[in-house]
Design a protein around this motif. Sequence first.
Motif, PDB file in Angstrom:
ATOM      1  N   VAL A  20      28.884  14.261  65.145  1.00  0.00           N
ATOM      2  CA  VAL A  20      28.048  13.680  66.212  1.00  0.00           C
ATOM      3  C   VAL A  20      28.593  12.316  66.620  1.00  0.00           C
ATOM      4  O   VAL A  20      28.601  11.966  67.807  1.00  0.00           O
ATOM      5  CB  VAL A  20      26.582  13.571  65.747  1.00  0.00           C
ATOM      6  CG1 VAL A  20      25.753  12.797  66.764  1.00  0.00           C
ATOM      7  CG2 VAL A  20      25.983  14.958  65.544  1.00  0.00           C
ATOM      8  N   MET A  23      31.502  12.820  68.873  1.00  0.00           N
ATOM      9  CA  MET A  23      31.005  13.227  70.186  1.00  0.00           C
ATOM     10  C   MET A  23      30.498  12.022  70.975  1.00  0.00           C
ATOM     11  O   MET A  23      30.788  11.871  72.167  1.00  0.00           O
ATOM     12  CB  MET A  23      29.891  14.265  70.023  1.00  0.00           C
ATOM     13  CG  MET A  23      29.306  14.764  71.341  1.00  0.00           C
ATOM     14  SD  MET A  23      27.910  15.923  71.112  1.00  0.00           S
ATOM     15  CE  MET A  23      26.636  14.769  70.546  1.00  0.00           C
ATOM     16  N   GLY A  27      32.416  10.623  74.127  1.00  0.00           N
ATOM     17  CA  GLY A  27      31.626  10.738  75.351  1.00  0.00           C
ATOM     18  C   GLY A  27      31.543   9.398  76.066  1.00  0.00           C
ATOM     19  O   GLY A  27      31.651   9.325  77.298  1.00  0.00           O
ATOM     20  N   ALA A  49      31.314  18.260  70.829  1.00  0.00           N
ATOM     21  CA  ALA A  49      30.025  18.758  71.317  1.00  0.00           C
ATOM     22  C   ALA A  49      29.894  20.257  71.061  1.00  0.00           C
ATOM     23  O   ALA A  49      28.802  20.743  70.737  1.00  0.00           O
ATOM     24  CB  ALA A  49      29.879  18.456  72.811  1.00  0.00           C
ATOM     25  N   TRP A  50      30.994  20.984  71.202  1.00  0.00           N
ATOM     26  CA  TRP A  50      30.971  22.424  70.945  1.00  0.00           C
ATOM     27  C   TRP A  50      30.692  22.713  69.473  1.00  0.00           C
ATOM     28  O   TRP A  50      29.892  23.592  69.141  1.00  0.00           O
ATOM     29  CB  TRP A  50      32.302  23.037  71.384  1.00  0.00           C
ATOM     30  CG  TRP A  50      32.496  24.489  71.091  1.00  0.00           C
ATOM     31  CD1 TRP A  50      33.493  25.057  70.371  1.00  0.00           C
ATOM     32  CD2 TRP A  50      31.676  25.592  71.528  1.00  0.00           C
ATOM     33  NE1 TRP A  50      33.357  26.425  70.326  1.00  0.00           N
ATOM     34  CE2 TRP A  50      32.249  26.778  71.034  1.00  0.00           C
ATOM     35  CE3 TRP A  50      30.517  25.682  72.289  1.00  0.00           C
ATOM     36  CZ2 TRP A  50      31.700  28.033  71.261  1.00  0.00           C
ATOM     37  CZ3 TRP A  50      29.966  26.933  72.524  1.00  0.00           C
ATOM     38  CH2 TRP A  50      30.554  28.085  72.015  1.00  0.00           C
ATOM     39  N   SER A  53      27.085  22.160  68.776  1.00  0.00           N
ATOM     40  CA  SER A  53      26.274  23.293  69.241  1.00  0.00           C
ATOM     41  C   SER A  53      26.391  24.483  68.295  1.00  0.00           C
ATOM     42  O   SER A  53      25.418  25.210  68.079  1.00  0.00           O
ATOM     43  CB  SER A  53      26.672  23.695  70.672  1.00  0.00           C
ATOM     44  OG  SER A  53      27.905  24.392  70.707  1.00  0.00           O
ATOM     45  N   PHE A 139      21.159  24.271  75.055  1.00  0.00           N
ATOM     46  CA  PHE A 139      22.283  23.338  75.200  1.00  0.00           C
ATOM     47  C   PHE A 139      22.816  23.383  76.627  1.00  0.00           C
ATOM     48  O   PHE A 139      23.146  22.345  77.215  1.00  0.00           O
ATOM     49  CB  PHE A 139      23.386  23.692  74.201  1.00  0.00           C
ATOM     50  CG  PHE A 139      24.123  22.506  73.639  1.00  0.00           C
ATOM     51  CD1 PHE A 139      25.082  21.848  74.380  1.00  0.00           C
ATOM     52  CD2 PHE A 139      23.860  22.060  72.352  1.00  0.00           C
ATOM     53  CE1 PHE A 139      25.775  20.768  73.850  1.00  0.00           C
ATOM     54  CE2 PHE A 139      24.527  20.977  71.817  1.00  0.00           C
ATOM     55  CZ  PHE A 139      25.500  20.327  72.568  1.00  0.00           C
ATOM     56  N   CYS A 143      23.088  20.331  79.326  1.00  0.00           N
ATOM     57  CA  CYS A 143      24.370  19.958  79.940  1.00  0.00           C
ATOM     58  C   CYS A 143      24.317  19.984  81.458  1.00  0.00           C
ATOM     59  O   CYS A 143      24.976  19.184  82.130  1.00  0.00           O
ATOM     60  CB  CYS A 143      25.480  20.897  79.456  1.00  0.00           C
ATOM     61  SG  CYS A 143      25.945  20.688  77.731  1.00  0.00           S
ATOM     62  N   LEU A 166      31.645  22.224  79.418  1.00  0.00           N
ATOM     63  CA  LEU A 166      30.818  22.446  78.238  1.00  0.00           C
ATOM     64  C   LEU A 166      29.679  23.421  78.552  1.00  0.00           C
ATOM     65  O   LEU A 166      29.335  24.284  77.729  1.00  0.00           O
ATOM     66  CB  LEU A 166      30.261  21.118  77.736  1.00  0.00           C
ATOM     67  CG  LEU A 166      29.478  21.135  76.421  1.00  0.00           C
ATOM     68  CD1 LEU A 166      30.311  21.733  75.292  1.00  0.00           C
ATOM     69  CD2 LEU A 166      29.024  19.723  76.063  1.00  0.00           C
TER      70      LEU A 166
END
Length: 265
Positions: A20, A23, A27, A49-50, A53, A139, A143, A166
Amino acid sequence: MGVQTGRGERRISSVFIGIVAVMAVTGWAVWTGYSTSTGLAVFLFVTAAWVVSLCLHEYAHARTALHSGDLSVKDRGYLTLNPLAYTHALLSIVLPVLFMIFGGIGLPGGAVYIERDRITKRWQHSLISAAGPLTNVAFAVVCTAPFWLDALDGVPVPFRFALAFLALLQVSAAILNFLPVPGLDGYGVIEPWLSYNLRRELAPLAPVGLLIVFGLLWIPAVNQFFFGVVHDLLAALGVSDLESYCGRELYTFWSEAGGLCEVSG
């Protein structure tokens, strides 16, 4: 009655926190243009991020199983969101990431191990299977929120493209997961409602169900139809084909796909 879990069994793992953090930092780098390589920042942001998820997908399976009667998920560490605790870490994390990098598709991975004999109700079995792909749906909604809320003013172009790609991954993963193919979550949703004989006949297909789907996607007509559905759903959420394409182009920064998606930074 609520299910009691020990503190160690419910503590979020440091591995997940680290992912995280990657990410969040990448980001921020995509948003601010801080990185000297926008493509590299997009690659790290989308990949992290993938993986987040994927962890949430598996956590949703485990948490639903816990409240349906399978207490073994606590002992296996599934509630810590640690990707290294999965029974099939290769199928759950490594292969989906590789398919994303080289194929640009959100291919579902292997599931956490659920002791199904501890669960008595058919609807609980269905809900456990549906919980994972419903996480991908949620998710995707998050997004695409800036797109369908028409709130893109002030959102940097590279970040918008990254969100679009994403979202494509999440939508494609949700669709594939919900396919009623043995070995995928979609089959797990309907399996409790099938006859015993039919379930027994289909059981041998479970180990190769994912490979069958992947093989079918190599057929041009099937691939075109599948991504047509994906892009139609993205369009309904306000994401254009160009935006998801440009996100994919930024993500594969090592390739030189062309100049349709020039961005500053």
